[in-house]
Motif scaffolding. Sequence first.
Motif, PDB file in Angstrom:
ATOM      1  N   ALA A 110       1.009   7.140  -6.467  1.00 56.03           N
ATOM      2  CA  ALA A 110       0.041   8.255  -6.457  1.00 56.03           C
ATOM      3  C   ALA A 110       0.853   9.555  -6.537  1.00 56.03           C
ATOM      4  O   ALA A 110       0.473  10.500  -7.094  1.00 56.03           O
ATOM      5  N   LEU A 111       1.774   9.705  -5.502  1.00 50.16           N
ATOM      6  CA  LEU A 111       2.585  11.077  -5.277  1.00 50.16           C
ATOM      7  C   LEU A 111       3.458  11.443  -6.683  1.00 50.16           C
ATOM      8  O   LEU A 111       3.207  12.480  -6.926  1.00 50.16           O
ATOM      9  N   ARG A 112       3.806  10.273  -6.962  1.00 46.08           N
ATOM     10  CA  ARG A 112       4.502  10.446  -8.398  1.00 46.08           C
ATOM     11  C   ARG A 112       3.670  11.157  -9.672  1.00 46.08           C
ATOM     12  O   ARG A 112       4.279  11.670 -10.463  1.00 46.08           O
ATOM     13  N   ILE A 149       9.378   4.504   0.194  1.00 48.20           N
ATOM     14  CA  ILE A 149       8.038   4.248   0.718  1.00 48.20           C
ATOM     15  C   ILE A 149       8.120   4.392   2.288  1.00 48.20           C
ATOM     16  O   ILE A 149       7.139   4.383   2.796  1.00 48.20           O
ATOM     17  N   ARG A 150       9.242   4.540   2.849  1.00 44.74           N
ATOM     18  CA  ARG A 150       9.374   4.425   4.389  1.00 44.74           C
ATOM     19  C   ARG A 150       9.523   6.169   5.093  1.00 44.74           C
ATOM     20  O   ARG A 150       9.472   6.200   6.086  1.00 44.74           O
ATOM     21  N   ASN A 151       9.339   7.086   4.125  1.00 42.90           N
ATOM     22  CA  ASN A 151       9.523   8.473   4.534  1.00 42.90           C
ATOM     23  C   ASN A 151       8.006   8.984   5.056  1.00 42.90           C
ATOM     24  O   ASN A 151       7.274   8.361   4.899  1.00 42.90           O
ATOM     25  N   MET A 152       8.123  10.240   5.734  1.00 41.73           N
ATOM     26  CA  MET A 152       6.899  10.539   6.255  1.00 41.73           C
ATOM     27  C   MET A 152       5.949  11.072   5.253  1.00 41.73           C
ATOM     28  O   MET A 152       4.746  11.027   5.639  1.00 41.73           O
ATOM     29  N   GLU A 153       6.234  11.513   4.178  1.00 39.74           N
ATOM     30  CA  GLU A 153       5.485  11.877   3.056  1.00 39.74           C
ATOM     31  C   GLU A 153       4.563  10.659   2.850  1.00 39.74           C
ATOM     32  O   GLU A 153       3.138  10.956   2.723  1.00 39.74           O
ATOM     33  N   VAL A 171      -0.784   7.345   3.267  1.00 36.02           N
ATOM     34  CA  VAL A 171      -1.106   6.006   2.851  1.00 36.02           C
ATOM     35  C   VAL A 171      -2.143   5.505   3.342  1.00 36.02           C
ATOM     36  O   VAL A 171      -3.123   4.657   2.581  1.00 36.02           O
ATOM     37  N   SER A 172      -2.917   5.959   4.488  1.00 35.90           N
ATOM     38  CA  SER A 172      -4.234   5.683   5.025  1.00 35.90           C
ATOM     39  C   SER A 172      -5.358   5.654   3.768  1.00 35.90           C
ATOM     40  O   SER A 172      -6.146   4.938   3.860  1.00 35.90           O
ATOM     41  N   PRO A 173      -5.592   7.125   3.391  1.00 37.85           N
ATOM     42  CA  PRO A 173      -6.784   7.173   2.494  1.00 37.85           C
ATOM     43  C   PRO A 173      -6.375   6.298   1.262  1.00 37.85           C
ATOM     44  O   PRO A 173      -7.491   5.942   0.676  1.00 37.85           O
ATOM     45  N   TYR A 216       0.887  -1.157  -0.001  1.00 33.55           N
ATOM     46  CA  TYR A 216      -0.067   0.000   0.118  1.00 33.55           C
ATOM     47  C   TYR A 216       0.822   1.276  -0.335  1.00 33.55           C
ATOM     48  O   TYR A 216       0.563   2.234  -0.570  1.00 33.55           O
ATOM     49  N   ARG A 217       1.955   1.202   0.609  1.00 29.93           N
ATOM     50  CA  ARG A 217       2.892   2.373   0.681  1.00 29.93           C
ATOM     51  C   ARG A 217       3.367   2.540  -0.830  1.00 29.93           C
ATOM     52  O   ARG A 217       3.709   3.718  -1.423  1.00 29.93           O
ATOM     53  N   ALA A 218       3.575   1.313  -1.385  1.00 30.44           N
ATOM     54  CA  ALA A 218       4.142   1.452  -2.812  1.00 30.44           C
ATOM     55  C   ALA A 218       2.988   2.469  -3.850  1.00 30.44           C
ATOM     56  O   ALA A 218       3.325   3.035  -4.678  1.00 30.44           O
ATOM     57  N   VAL A 219       1.809   1.842  -3.535  1.00 30.19           N
ATOM     58  CA  VAL A 219       0.798   2.501  -4.448  1.00 30.19           C
ATOM     59  C   VAL A 219       0.616   3.801  -4.084  1.00 30.19           C
ATOM     60  O   VAL A 219       0.447   4.746  -4.933  1.00 30.19           O
TER      61      VAL A 219
END
Length: 229
Positions: free
Chosen positions: A45-47, A94-98, A103-105, A38-41
Amino acid sequence: MKKITIAIDGFSSCGKSTMAKNLAKEIGYIYVDSGAMYRAVTLFALRNSIFTADGIDEKKLQSLIPNIIISFVLDPATGLPQTCLNGENVESEIRNMEVSSHVSPIAALGFVREEMVKQQQAMGKQKGIVMDGRDIGTTVFPDAELKIFVTASAEVRAERRYKELQGKGQNPNYDEILKNVVERDYLDMNREVSPLRQAEDAILLDNSHMTIEGQQTWLLEQYKKVVGA
């Protein structure tokens, strides 16, 4: 010895991934970090400008979700899995605070969960797998032979996350992390699709005051009980 499916669910920053990785390595199982998926998704999305001033462009993400393939490769130095997004190793990003704050939404979207569950279930068809996340024992592998639900106080989890980020050379803010932990708990437990909850047949583990070694000993004992070792 028979191979089983092991599902480890629980709150964010409970050390689920460390527990699952170490157990998988010790018993020779495949480890899958569903949270990393989910972090990778979220990173995708951010990119791809899917987060807008109005929220998430769900239509755009839904049109692109079939093109998001998550896989894992073993780090030859550590023997531990690294997360790949469409073939690119994104474990550090994928481990950074951004990513943590977005990630939750993303994970709450039904079509995202449907696609990730499909990929997760494909990974686990042959048994001999340890997977951790939020809905592994309730949705992904409801028939898993061993289910663990991990919890710890929000303050303890924030402190763990703070030290983890410091160890990676980042300069985190504890109050910001604690706020993120509490917000993620609320969102994870209250989302419409596959909310975070303890499966009826899951064993509860509160590791607020346990060492990593103590957790591993306990977890190995639960595994041996199930397989009859």
